[in-house]
Write a protein that holds these residues in place. Structure first.
Motif: not given
Length: 317
Positions: A159-160, A195-197, A218-226
């Motif tokens: 999830n981004v 997480s991967v940013l 807010d210039t960066m996404f982070y990720t939740e692993m599924k």
């Protein structure tokens, strides 16, 4: 510049290479225009660009000591530029300074340079560990990819999520990341799991991996692993992509969740992800240990530097 192997010293470090030098090592430069006052040590010959000032005569002082000594001077207070910060050497010359005798200079230089040498060694070691893991990723998931593997999308793995503003946060110990890297340390975390940013604005290829609590702006996404055992895979998969070429912005390079979510991934069976996780985890563990040492040594150096230069801490001869 003509093709060559001589580094060209700009106000913020190496800006290219040339076929001749202005100066033999050991040399020291400080930023004259742009990045004001940044000091750099050059152990071999270099070309001093006109955005720098370089030491032409060390007046009998230890060259490495001079490098560290210059780092303690607030050259930004001598700025005479308007649009572009500029340093005039004639404004610096009258500054009165107090220096220890040469033997003590040499001893101080040895202490500080030994810390920097260790920090540099750890950085180079981590670069090697990163390259090893990256090579393993390419071998297993690119070069030896199987035709029967199913094509999925990045959204099947993560999830981004959007980063958030950090300005209301008090200072603390949690790293805050933007698309350019570490920005500051804050009081609390936005996310605490692996997480991967991914940059949303700015330097789009600056992918980061985190396995400690962090905050992203807010210039960066982070990720939740599924799925389990996929974070390190996702990290190297995204590093292997040229996200900058997928830019959807005009004035500012930009990335969207739509572009990311629809990125196709040739997907092996789950046991391959587990095998990859087991293979690279020791490399990540060693790199994390090295990063802890780097922070400790950097803090020690930064604490000692002004004390040694002011004479608050003296070196026994």
């Amino acid at each position: 510049m003509a093709d060559g192997k001589i580094p060209v010293a700009g106000s913020n470090g190496i800006i290219g290479y040339h076929n001749k030098s202005t100066t033999k090592g050991i040399g020291v430069t400080i930023g004259r225009s742009g990045n004001l006052g940044n000091s750099f040590l050059w152990r071999d010959e270099f070309w001093a660009h006109n955005t720098t000032l370089y030491v032409k005569d060390f007046k009998g002082n230890n060259e490495i000591f001079v490098y560290y000594f210059l780092k303690t001077i607030d050259f930004k207070s001598f700025n005479v530029g308007s649009a572009v910060p500029t340093l005039n050497r004639n404004h610096v010359y009258p500054l009165e300074v107090s220096l220890p005798p040469l033997p003590e200079q040499t001893a101080i230089a040895a202490i500080l340079s030994s810390l920097d040498d260790k920090i540099d060694l750890l950085h180079r070691q981590n670069a090697t560990l990163e390259k090893m893991a990256e090579t393993l990723f390419r071998k297993w998931f690119v070069e030896e990819a199987k035709e029967e593997w199913e094509e999925k999308a990045l959204s099947d793995f993560v999830n981004v999520k959007y980063g958030k503003d950090h300005k209301s946060l008090a200072d603390g110990t949690i790293p805050v990341y933007g698309s350019g890297g570490l920005m500051r340390y804050a009081e609390k975390a936005l996310y605490e799991k692996e997480s991967v940013l991914i940059p949303r604005k700015g330097t789009l290829n600056n992918i980061m991996y985190q396995n400690d609590p962090f905050w992203t702006v807010d210039t960066m996404f982070y990720t939740e692993m599924k799925k389990p055992n996929v974070a390190k895979f996702v990290y190297y998969f995204l590093k292997d992509q040229d996200l900058a070429s997928m830019n959807v912005g005009s004035a500012v390079p930009s990335m969207t969740t739509e572009v990311l979510n629809n990125m196709p991934i040739l997907t092996p069976p789950d046991y391959v992800f587990e095998k990859f996780e087991n293979a690279v985890s020791p490399l990540f563990k060693k790199s994390k240990s090295d990063q802890t040492q780097i922070r400790t040594l950097t803090a020690l150096r930064d604490t000692l530097l002004p004390k040694l230069m002011s004479g608050e801490v003296r070196v026994k001869m």
